[in-house]
Write an enzyme that holds these catalytic residues in place. Structure first.
Site, short mmCIF file in Angstrom:
data_model
loop_
_atom_site.label_atom_id
_atom_site.label_comp_id
_atom_site.label_asym_id
_atom_site.label_seq_id
_atom_site.Cartn_x
_atom_site.Cartn_y
_atom_site.Cartn_z
N LYS A 88 29.62 32.88 6.60
CA LYS A 88 28.79 33.79 7.39
C LYS A 88 29.46 35.16 7.34
O LYS A 88 30.68 35.26 7.47
CB LYS A 88 28.79 33.37 8.86
N HIS B 92 14.96 44.33 10.46
CA HIS B 92 16.25 44.17 11.16
C HIS B 92 17.33 45.12 10.61
O HIS B 92 17.92 45.90 11.35
CB HIS B 92 16.78 42.74 11.00
N ASP C 293 12.08 39.28 5.32
CA ASP C 293 12.53 38.58 6.52
C ASP C 293 13.63 39.36 7.25
O ASP C 293 13.61 39.44 8.47
CB ASP C 293 13.05 37.18 6.12
N LYS D 260 20.13 42.83 20.36
CA LYS D 260 21.47 42.27 20.16
C LYS D 260 22.49 43.23 20.78
O LYS D 260 22.51 44.42 20.46
CB LYS D 260 21.77 42.11 18.67
N HIS E 249 14.15 41.58 17.33
CA HIS E 249 15.15 41.14 18.30
C HIS E 249 16.55 41.68 17.99
O HIS E 249 17.42 41.60 18.83
CB HIS E 249 15.15 39.60 18.43
N LYS F 79 20.47 33.73 2.58
CA LYS F 79 20.55 32.40 3.19
C LYS F 79 21.44 31.50 2.34
O LYS F 79 21.64 31.74 1.15
CB LYS F 79 19.16 31.76 3.21
N GLU G 134 23.95 34.51 5.92
CA GLU G 134 23.84 33.33 6.79
C GLU G 134 24.21 32.06 6.03
O GLU G 134 23.95 31.96 4.82
CB GLU G 134 22.42 33.20 7.32
N LYS H 79 7.64 40.16 14.77
CA LYS H 79 7.80 40.59 13.37
C LYS H 79 7.43 39.42 12.47
O LYS H 79 7.58 38.29 12.90
CB LYS H 79 9.23 41.08 13.11
C1 BG6 Z 1 14.99 36.14 12.13
C2 BG6 Z 1 14.79 35.65 10.72
O1 BG6 Z 1 14.16 37.24 12.38
O2 BG6 Z 1 16.36 36.52 12.30
C3 BG6 Z 1 15.70 34.49 10.42
O3 BG6 Z 1 13.42 35.26 10.55
C4 BG6 Z 1 17.13 34.85 10.71
O4 BG6 Z 1 15.55 34.08 9.06
C5 BG6 Z 1 17.27 35.43 12.10
O5 BG6 Z 1 17.92 33.67 10.60
C6 BG6 Z 1 18.67 35.98 12.33
O6 BG6 Z 1 18.80 36.39 13.65
P1 BG6 Z 1 19.81 35.66 14.64
O7 BG6 Z 1 19.61 36.35 15.93
O8 BG6 Z 1 19.41 34.21 14.66
O9 BG6 Z 1 21.16 35.86 14.06
#
Ligand code: BG6
Length: 477
Positions: A331, A228, A223, A170, A166, A326, A204, A136
């Protein structure tokens, strides 16, 4: 699968996520005998590559099975790196031809480079069973995603194309399926009659982490939300599939995303903000626009929120609020399902009846259900309690989970081509409105909880707005 060719092997993603995920997978003893070759634009020496491989396999080696340990040791000895300009005619085809088929080619590359690399390939240069794996973001718009899909499908069938998100690897995201479809009590109330709203948060405390080259062109919406969080939403909203296989599960995800839209006016249904200087856990963070490699004229947001609606009988009128940012002080990675109030609270109860909330945490992986019960003290006073359970995490890292599917030839956890296009269709009107400045860019100090003007519906387990999840009460008041 006999060989894995990772393109973009000298890049940050390969070192930080992809190779460690692969190492953890191989440490289980699965996929024994796999050849792993790295390809990259950089002129890396054999030592540089072997340092990367050693470093990326260290953690996995520590808890590998005996067979897994042998495998990882072998990969450390045998894995090689080739400097490749994959967009030059014949170069990628040549690299593939030197590998034992079938080969999985992992494009850990920006979308345009992946597009250019695939355009110089022809189907007869790809051995039987070749799989193409795309990181991605998949394209940069609905039109470019469609173009990339057309290019890929001219090379191999859709079943052999793996578009990586990804989040689909998870464990907790997959746990939503078990929670929803292996229990009888949720499904009858999982609809507009009983649910007020669904929120998905991914806040985050990481800031830019040296990724300006990518992030300053992407921003929080592209992003995190574009694929996601839309996928998490789809899994929360979908109908039960007949089987958890690539066809039925992906059909169910796809039909949610086809029904998804962000209605205007966008100043009411979307918000964006950017962090200013601040500190996170004692670490000073500069103003986003002063970060190395950032161009303030890009107008990149570091916090984004959209309210998505679904055109369906089940969900009409229910807001799905998706938010990610960000450099936040706390968190917060969870989905919160807020139920409607009871239709009638018998007179005689004392205190406030709060709506039930179900929280699904994506790290820590927990399930929490906030309910009202009687007492203590006055037996008719209402009191808030939280039922809590830990959700099992998988042994594999998310990238390992997705790669397992790639190496097994099972695209269930890969994004299907039509869905990749739908995701762009949902966010494109918002991106256009933001580019036209129809929505103000708010600010928040790094380490705060977001802009002070952003009221949030977040309510803690005790029924009060939690200082950890509420609007910023920090530096900018
Ligand atoms: C990524 C983003 O795809 O996912 C990042 O580019 C982000 O910016 C991350 O921090 C979050 O995924 P994970 O698995 O690290 O919590």
């Amino acid at each position: 699968m006999r060989s894995l060719l990772i393109l973009g092997a000298s890049g940050d993603l390969t070192g930080r996520l992809l190779f460690p995920g692969l190492a953890r997978l191989l440490a289980t003893g699965r996929h024994a005998g796999l050849t792993v070759v790295g390809g990259g634009h950089d002129d890396w020496s054999a030592d540089q590559w072997s340092d990367r491989v050693r470093h990326a396999t260290e953690d996995a080696l520590a808890d590998a099975t005996p067979e897994g340990r042998d495998e990882l040791e072998r990969i450390r000895r045998e894995s090689t790196y080739e400097q490749l300009d994959v967009t030059a005619p014949g170069v990628l085809a040549g690299a593939i031809s030197r590998l034992t088929p079938p080969v999985a080619v992992y494009f850990a590359l920006p979308p345009q480079v992946a597009q250019d690399a695939c355009e110089v390939l022809s189907p007869d240069e790809l051995p039987e069973g070749t799989r193409l794996v795309l990181e991605k973001p998949f394209g940069t718009s609905e039109a470019s995603a469609r173009q990339l899909n057309d290019t890929l499908r001219a090379l191999v069938p859709e079943q052999q194309i793996h578009r990586v998100d990804h989040f689909l690897g998870k464990g907790t995201v997959l746990n939503i399926l078990g929670l929803r479809f292996a229990n009888n009590f949720l499904e009858p109330v999982w609809n507009r009659d009983h649910i007020e709203k669904i929120e998905v948060f991914f806040d985050e405390d990481l800031a830019l982490e040296g990724r300006a080259g990518y992030y300053d062109h992407a921003g929080a919406l592209r992003d995190m939300i574009q694929s996601h969080l839309l996928h998490v939403m789809a899994i929360l909203a979908m109908d039960a599939p007949a089987r958890l296989d690539e066809r039925d599960l992906r059909d169910a995800i796809s039909s949610v995303l086809r029904a998804a839209r962000v209605e205007g006016p966008f100043a009411e249904t979307t918000r964006r903000a950017r962090y200013t200087a601040g500190s996170i856990g004692g670490r000073d963070v500069p103003d986003y626009t002063a970060e190395n490699g950032v161009d303030a004229s890009h107008g990149t947001e570091t916090l984004a929120e959209l309210t998505v609606t679904l055109a369906s009988w089940r969900w009409a009128g229910v807001p799905f609020v998706l938010r990610s940012g960000k450099a936040l002080g706390a968190k917060r990675k969870e989905a919160v399902i807020t139920f409607k109030p009871v239709p009638h609270l018998p007179e005689g109860f004392v205190g406030v009846d709060e709506p039930n909330r179900l929280r699904i945490g994506f790290g820590p992986d927990v399930l929490q259900l906030d309910v009202d019960v009687n007492g203590p003290g006055d037996i008719l006073s209402l009191n808030r309690v939280t039922l809590e359970a830990d959700l099992s995490a998988t042994d594999l890292l998310p990238y390992g989970e997705v790669l397992d599917g790639v190496l097994n030839g099972d695209p269930t956890l890969s994004v299907r081509g039509d869905t990749a296009e739908s995701c762009w269709r949902v966010v494109e009107p918002v991106l256009a409105a933001w580019a036209a400045n129809e929505v103000p860019m708010d600010e928040y100090p790094a380490g705060s909880r977001g802009p002070s003007s952003w009221a949030t519906s977040a309510v803690g387990a005790d029924g009060t707005t939690s200082p950890e999840t509420g609007p910023d009460s920090g530096e900018d008041g």
